[in-house]
Design an enzyme around this catalytic site. Structure first.
Site, PDB file in Angstrom:
ATOM      1  N   GLY A 145       0.805  -1.218   0.000  1.00 58.35           N
ATOM      2  CA  GLY A 145       0.000   0.000   0.000  1.00 58.35           C
ATOM      3  C   GLY A 145       0.837   1.265   0.000  1.00 58.35           C
ATOM      4  O   GLY A 145       2.065   1.228  -0.045  1.00 58.35           O
ATOM      5  N   HIS A 146       0.159   2.388   0.099  1.00 54.43           N
ATOM      6  CA  HIS A 146       0.822   3.691   0.019  1.00 54.43           C
ATOM      7  C   HIS A 146       1.651   3.986   1.272  1.00 54.43           C
ATOM      8  O   HIS A 146       1.362   3.517   2.370  1.00 54.43           O
ATOM      9  CB  HIS A 146      -0.216   4.795  -0.173  1.00 54.43           C
TER      10      HIS A 146
END
Length: 220
Positions: free
Chosen positions: A138-139
């Protein structure tokens, strides 16, 4: 340029296939070879040739060879990475054409990214990291050096994975967590809380079961 895949076991063969697909889209390497200290020089191994590490300088120009480490144990990956670095060789990057990597992600030296992986925005991937099939990062995640993610690992945003950790197949890590160095997260584990360094954590929710004293994921 020549790509040398250090270790010719099962994972090494997978990396060879990834690199071949990458080369088919945009040719980066004139040839792809294995580096295997347990095989004789110029031996045939899985569609290519294999050479001992100590013979490389006699066979290839150092400036024309880049290396990735295809070992499935984080501890051994680190040992081999240091060996290659101290010998003055360059590191390559192997990325399957199906992988999606954000332009804002930072990718270190010697990283292997397998098919159908996603690395989201602002993530930082350290040196000598291996990210296996269908894994999602994910980010704003930081993954430090020599980490191995098995297939179908899912890591939520803002997580930190410290040096030398191994995350087993289909493990899920909740956003915002920290996994310490040299930890092992077991197959299918669901991580809801931070995991300290040097432990083996299993289950749902994942709990530390014992110390990672052997620094080894797989038994011989």
């Amino acid at each position: 340029m020549i790509l040398g895949i250090y270790c010719a076991g099962g994972f090494g063969k997978e990396v060879f296939d990834i690199a071949s697909r990458q080369n088919g889209i945009s040719q980066q390497w004139e040839k792809i070879i294995f580096i295997d200290d347990f095989a004789s020089d110029d031996s045939d191994v899985y569609l290519t040739k294999s050479y001992k590490f100590d013979s490389l300088t006699a066979k290839f120009d150092k400036s024309n060879l880049e290396i990735v480490i295809a070992n499935g144990e984080p501890f051994h990956k680190q040992v081999l990475f240091n060996k290659v670095e101290q010998a003055g060789y360059h590191f390559g990057r192997v990325q399957d054409p199906t992988a999606i990597v954000s332009p804002s992600a930072e990718i270190g030296q010697g990283v292997i990214i397998a098919s159908f992986c996603i690395i989201a925005s602002n993530s930082k991937i350290g040196h000598n990291v291996a990210i296996n099939v269908h894994s999602i990062i994910g980010h704003d995640i930081e993954i430090k050096d020599h980490v191995i993610l098995s297939s179908m690992v899912n890591i939520g945003g803002f997580c930190q994975i410290d040096t030398g950790t191994y995350i087993g197949m289909n493990a899920q890590i909740k956003d915002g967590l920290r996994i310490g160095k040299d930890a092992i997260i077991g197959m299918g584990a669901v991580v809801h809380h931070n995991i300290e360094s040097d432990v083996i954590a299993l289950g749902n929710p994942a709990r530390p079961m014992r110390r990672n004293t052997e620094k080894r994921v797989f038994k011989s």
